[in-house]
Write an enzyme that holds these catalytic residues in place. Structure first.
Site, PDB file in Angstrom:
ATOM      1  N   GLY A  10       0.811  -1.207   0.000  1.00  0.00           N
ATOM      2  CA  GLY A  10       0.000   0.000   0.000  1.00  0.00           C
ATOM      3  C   GLY A  10       0.844   1.256   0.000  1.00  0.00           C
ATOM      4  O   GLY A  10       0.332   2.364   0.071  1.00  0.00           O
ATOM      5  N   GLY A  13       0.939   5.055  -0.105  1.00  0.00           N
ATOM      6  CA  GLY A  13      -0.276   5.611   0.481  1.00  0.00           C
ATOM      7  C   GLY A  13      -0.079   6.091   1.910  1.00  0.00           C
ATOM      8  O   GLY A  13       0.968   5.864   2.519  1.00  0.00           O
ATOM      9  N   THR A 105      -9.829  -1.926   4.483  1.00  0.00           N
ATOM     10  CA  THR A 105     -11.271  -2.154   4.669  1.00  0.00           C
ATOM     11  C   THR A 105     -11.951  -2.370   3.321  1.00  0.00           C
ATOM     12  O   THR A 105     -11.368  -2.173   2.268  1.00  0.00           O
ATOM     13  CB  THR A 105     -11.906  -0.921   5.344  1.00  0.00           C
ATOM     14  OG1 THR A 105     -11.562   0.249   4.577  1.00  0.00           O
ATOM     15  CG2 THR A 105     -11.406  -0.774   6.765  1.00  0.00           C
ATOM     16  N   HIS A 162     -14.479  11.029   7.693  1.00  0.00           N
ATOM     17  CA  HIS A 162     -13.096  10.707   7.308  1.00  0.00           C
ATOM     18  C   HIS A 162     -12.656  11.706   6.253  1.00  0.00           C
ATOM     19  O   HIS A 162     -13.460  12.422   5.669  1.00  0.00           O
ATOM     20  CB  HIS A 162     -12.986   9.293   6.732  1.00  0.00           C
ATOM     21  CG  HIS A 162     -13.094   8.194   7.749  1.00  0.00           C
ATOM     22  ND1 HIS A 162     -14.298   7.701   8.222  1.00  0.00           N
ATOM     23  CD2 HIS A 162     -12.130   7.495   8.410  1.00  0.00           C
ATOM     24  CE1 HIS A 162     -14.067   6.735   9.093  1.00  0.00           C
ATOM     25  NE2 HIS A 162     -12.776   6.599   9.231  1.00  0.00           N
ATOM     26  N   LYS A 166     -11.225   9.279   1.134  1.00  0.00           N
ATOM     27  CA  LYS A 166     -11.461   7.899   1.559  1.00  0.00           C
ATOM     28  C   LYS A 166     -12.345   7.192   0.539  1.00  0.00           C
ATOM     29  O   LYS A 166     -13.384   7.712   0.122  1.00  0.00           O
ATOM     30  CB  LYS A 166     -12.097   7.858   2.936  1.00  0.00           C
ATOM     31  CG  LYS A 166     -12.360   6.428   3.439  1.00  0.00           C
ATOM     32  CD  LYS A 166     -12.720   6.424   4.896  1.00  0.00           C
ATOM     33  CE  LYS A 166     -13.106   5.056   5.403  1.00  0.00           C
ATOM     34  NZ  LYS A 166     -12.101   4.001   5.201  1.00  0.00           N
ATOM     35  N   THR A 172     -14.965   0.272  10.179  1.00  0.00           N
ATOM     36  CA  THR A 172     -15.221   0.210  11.622  1.00  0.00           C
ATOM     37  C   THR A 172     -16.709   0.353  11.889  1.00  0.00           C
ATOM     38  O   THR A 172     -17.300  -0.416  12.648  1.00  0.00           O
ATOM     39  CB  THR A 172     -14.458   1.342  12.335  1.00  0.00           C
ATOM     40  OG1 THR A 172     -13.066   1.238  12.025  1.00  0.00           O
ATOM     41  CG2 THR A 172     -14.658   1.291  13.839  1.00  0.00           C
TER      42      THR A 172
HETATM   43  N1  LIG Z   1      -7.419  -1.212  10.000  1.00  0.00           N
HETATM   44  C1  LIG Z   1      -7.128   0.041  10.366  1.00  0.00           C
HETATM   45  O1  LIG Z   1      -6.857   0.320  11.566  1.00  0.00           O
HETATM   46  C2  LIG Z   1      -7.081   1.117   9.358  1.00  0.00           C
HETATM   47  C3  LIG Z   1      -7.458   0.846   8.074  1.00  0.00           C
HETATM   48  N2  LIG Z   1      -7.342   1.793   7.105  1.00  0.00           N
HETATM   49  C4  LIG Z   1      -7.673   1.384   5.744  1.00  0.00           C
HETATM   50  O2  LIG Z   1      -6.454   1.247   5.013  1.00  0.00           O
HETATM   51  C5  LIG Z   1      -6.714   1.438   3.624  1.00  0.00           C
HETATM   52  C6  LIG Z   1      -5.718   2.422   3.068  1.00  0.00           C
HETATM   53  O3  LIG Z   1      -5.977   3.695   3.630  1.00  0.00           O
HETATM   54  P1  LIG Z   1      -5.045   4.925   3.169  1.00  0.00           P
HETATM   55  O4  LIG Z   1      -3.625   4.571   3.331  1.00  0.00           O
HETATM   56  O5  LIG Z   1      -5.575   6.143   3.843  1.00  0.00           O
HETATM   57  O6  LIG Z   1      -5.388   4.987   1.598  1.00  0.00           O
HETATM   58  P2  LIG Z   1      -4.505   5.646   0.451  1.00  0.00           P
HETATM   59  O7  LIG Z   1      -5.403   5.810  -0.720  1.00  0.00           O
HETATM   60  O8  LIG Z   1      -3.759   6.814   0.999  1.00  0.00           O
HETATM   61  O9  LIG Z   1      -3.391   4.545   0.086  1.00  0.00           O
HETATM   62  C7  LIG Z   1      -3.736   3.343  -0.557  1.00  0.00           C
HETATM   63  C8  LIG Z   1      -2.533   2.959  -1.411  1.00  0.00           C
HETATM   64  O10 LIG Z   1      -2.707   1.620  -1.866  1.00  0.00           O
HETATM   65  C9  LIG Z   1      -2.417   1.595  -3.260  1.00  0.00           C
HETATM   66  N3  LIG Z   1      -3.047   0.447  -3.915  1.00  0.00           N
HETATM   67  C10 LIG Z   1      -4.127   0.428  -4.717  1.00  0.00           C
HETATM   68  N4  LIG Z   1      -4.350  -0.824  -5.155  1.00  0.00           N
HETATM   69  C11 LIG Z   1      -3.384  -1.613  -4.599  1.00  0.00           C
HETATM   70  C12 LIG Z   1      -3.063  -2.999  -4.653  1.00  0.00           C
HETATM   71  N5  LIG Z   1      -3.778  -3.863  -5.406  1.00  0.00           N
HETATM   72  N6  LIG Z   1      -2.012  -3.464  -3.927  1.00  0.00           N
HETATM   73  C13 LIG Z   1      -1.274  -2.615  -3.192  1.00  0.00           C
HETATM   74  N7  LIG Z   1      -1.504  -1.286  -3.104  1.00  0.00           N
HETATM   75  C14 LIG Z   1      -2.556  -0.802  -3.796  1.00  0.00           C
HETATM   76  C15 LIG Z   1      -2.923   2.922  -3.766  1.00  0.00           C
HETATM   77  O11 LIG Z   1      -2.390   3.168  -5.048  1.00  0.00           O
HETATM   78  P3  LIG Z   1      -3.341   3.951  -6.077  1.00  0.00           P
HETATM   79  O12 LIG Z   1      -3.177   5.393  -5.701  1.00  0.00           O
HETATM   80  O13 LIG Z   1      -2.771   3.587  -7.426  1.00  0.00           O
HETATM   81  O14 LIG Z   1      -4.743   3.433  -5.874  1.00  0.00           O
HETATM   82  C16 LIG Z   1      -2.401   3.840  -2.660  1.00  0.00           C
HETATM   83  O15 LIG Z   1      -1.055   4.169  -2.876  1.00  0.00           O
HETATM   84  C17 LIG Z   1      -8.179   1.865   3.530  1.00  0.00           C
HETATM   85  O16 LIG Z   1      -8.980   0.750   3.228  1.00  0.00           O
HETATM   86  C18 LIG Z   1      -8.501   2.333   4.948  1.00  0.00           C
HETATM   87  O17 LIG Z   1      -9.869   2.208   5.289  1.00  0.00           O
HETATM   88  C19 LIG Z   1      -6.877   3.056   7.370  1.00  0.00           C
HETATM   89  C20 LIG Z   1      -6.507   3.380   8.651  1.00  0.00           C
HETATM   90  C21 LIG Z   1      -6.600   2.440   9.747  1.00  0.00           C
HETATM   91  O1  LIG Z   2      -9.594   5.323   5.971  1.00  0.00           O
HETATM   92  C1  LIG Z   2      -9.236   5.614   7.145  1.00  0.00           C
HETATM   93  O2  LIG Z   2      -8.517   6.583   7.454  1.00  0.00           O
HETATM   94  C2  LIG Z   2      -9.711   4.699   8.219  1.00  0.00           C
HETATM   95  N1  LIG Z   2     -10.291   3.579   7.853  1.00  0.00           N
HETATM   96  C3  LIG Z   2     -10.712   2.554   8.735  1.00  0.00           C
HETATM   97  C4  LIG Z   2     -12.199   2.278   8.547  1.00  0.00           C
HETATM   98  O3  LIG Z   2     -12.657   2.390   7.365  1.00  0.00           O
HETATM   99  O4  LIG Z   2     -12.855   1.915   9.553  1.00  0.00           O
HETATM  100  C5  LIG Z   2     -10.298   2.779  10.175  1.00  0.00           C
HETATM  101  C6  LIG Z   2     -10.299   4.223  10.591  1.00  0.00           C
HETATM  102  O5  LIG Z   2     -11.627   4.700  10.677  1.00  0.00           O
HETATM  103  C7  LIG Z   2      -9.484   5.061   9.634  1.00  0.00           C
END
Ligand SMILES: NC(=O)C1=CN([C@@H]2O[C@H](COP(=O)(O)OP(=O)(O)OC[C@H]3O[C@@H](n4cnc5c(N)ncnc54)[C@H](OP(=O)(O)O)[C@@H]3O)[C@@H](O)[C@H]2O)C=CC1
Ligand SMILES: O=C(O)C1=N[C@H](C(=O)O)C[C@H](O)C1
Length: 276
Positions: A10, A13, A105, A162, A166, A172
């Site tokens: 990821g 990101g 998610t 968010h 997003k 969550t």
């Molecule tokens: N479980 C938890 O506690 C938390 C979960 N999350 C979740 O994490 C995820 C990422 O959030 P966030 O970092 O803010 O999102 P971002 O959009 O900032 O980053 C996602 C990254 O993943 C890349 N990507 C897209 N497709 C793939 C793939 N097939 N394999 C690997 N990488 C890929 C994207 O590239 P591109 O730009 O080309 O799409 C981008 O660089 C979300 O689903 C979010 O809800 C976030 C915070 C906490």
């Molecule tokens: O995208 C986010 O930032 C987050 N995603 C997770 C979710 O979809 O529940 C966890 C948290 O809310 C942050």
């Protein structure tokens, strides 16, 4: 004690950057010099704490996983990618045989669990890795199991805010809905109110300006049938630092489960925190 090898997928990101940096700075772990990225990423590599991490585009994902096996032997994947990647990435991890922590998610969650259960690997899957929120989830799970129908007749409103970019509804929030359903409140995930407008977030909710680009605010409100009783539960997270600790705990936990020979198993963050 030997370090746990970790690939963070990821990058570049938001979560990929913060979690890979956290892993690289933690002497329990060795951050791998490869990461699976998305189709829209032009960069070939990103630097994380002095480590040049090569970014593999989707067409190179399988080769990158196999090359990392050759170079590092065993490793654990942490996936913070994109909802559209949840199922295909999990299927690839299972095909190549790499245990993973899925923080991303969205996607088809029952299919995600089935993919792991049909595989020879184990995984930790959780929509929220913040330990205090997982603790709240555990309280909700206890209430739902111990007092089913507790809020029969109550109405629920669920509001989550968010950052504007997003890609999906809060995972969550979706997870919490199942507990309210078990407590007698009929509620569908499409009733979740999503706030994504920065002006509304700043002016109406009070999200600090510096966190408009990264926050996770959730409020669950229950009102009795005669409207004389109201319950409200809120957890508001500004930034993304809170997810570091839970993610690290999930990696350590999964590493121990893999060493114990667990296969075809999905673990939750509640189990990680209970250490069972
Ligand atoms: N479980 C938890 O506690 C938390 C979960 N999350 C979740 O994490 C995820 C990422 O959030 P966030 O970092 O803010 O999102 P971002 O959009 O900032 O980053 C996602 C990254 O993943 C890349 N990507 C897209 N497709 C793939 C793939 N097939 N394999 C690997 N990488 C890929 C994207 O590239 P591109 O730009 O080309 O799409 C981008 O660089 C979300 O689903 C979010 O809800 C976030 C915070 C906490
Ligand atoms: O995208 C986010 O930032 C987050 N995603 C997770 C979710 O979809 O529940 C966890 C948290 O809310 C942050």
């Amino acid at each position: 004690m030997s370090k746990i090898n970790v690939m963070v997928n990821g990058l570049p990101g938001n979560m990929g950057k913060i979690i890979s940096s956290s892993i690289a700075r933690d002497d329990r772990f060795q951050l791998l010099d490869a990461s699976l990225t998305g189709p829209g990423i032009p960069d070939k590599a990103v630097e994380v704490e002095g480590i040049s991490v090569n970014l593999a585009l989707p067409e190179d994902h399988e080769n990158a996983l196999k090359a990392a096996l050759e170079k590092y032997g065993s490793y654990i994947i942490v996936d913070y990618s994109h909802p559209s990647a949840v199922n295909p990435n999990a299927e690839l991890y299972c095909k190549v045989g790499i245990p993973f922590v899925m923080g991303t998610t969205g996607g088809d969650r029952p299919a995600l669990i089935q993919t792991v259960e049909n595989s020879g690997i184990a995984a930790v899957i959780a929509p929220n890795m913040a330990k205090q929120i997982v603790g709240f989830q555990a309280m909700m799970e206890y209430a739902a199991k111990t007092f089913p129908g507790l809020f029969e007749g109550y109405t629920l409103t669920l509001v989550e805010s968010h950052q504007q970019g997003k890609a999906d509804t809060s995972g969550t929030a979706k997870a919490m809905v199942s507990y309210f359903n078990k407590m007698g409140v009929p509620f569908e995930t499409d009733e979740i109110v999503q706030i994504r407008d920065p002006e509304q977030q700043k002016n109406d909710l009070g999200v600090p300006e510096e966190y408009l680009g990264g926050h996770g605010w959730h409020t669950y409100t229950l009102v009795s049938p005669d409207k004389t009783v109201k319950f409200s539960f809120t957890h508001n997270v500004n930034g993304r630092d809170i997810y570091r600790g839970g993610t690290a705990d999930a990696v350590v936990y999964l590493s121990k489960k893999v060493a114990a020979g667990e296969k075809g198993r999905v673990f939750s963050m509640i189990e990680v925190m209970q250490g069972i």
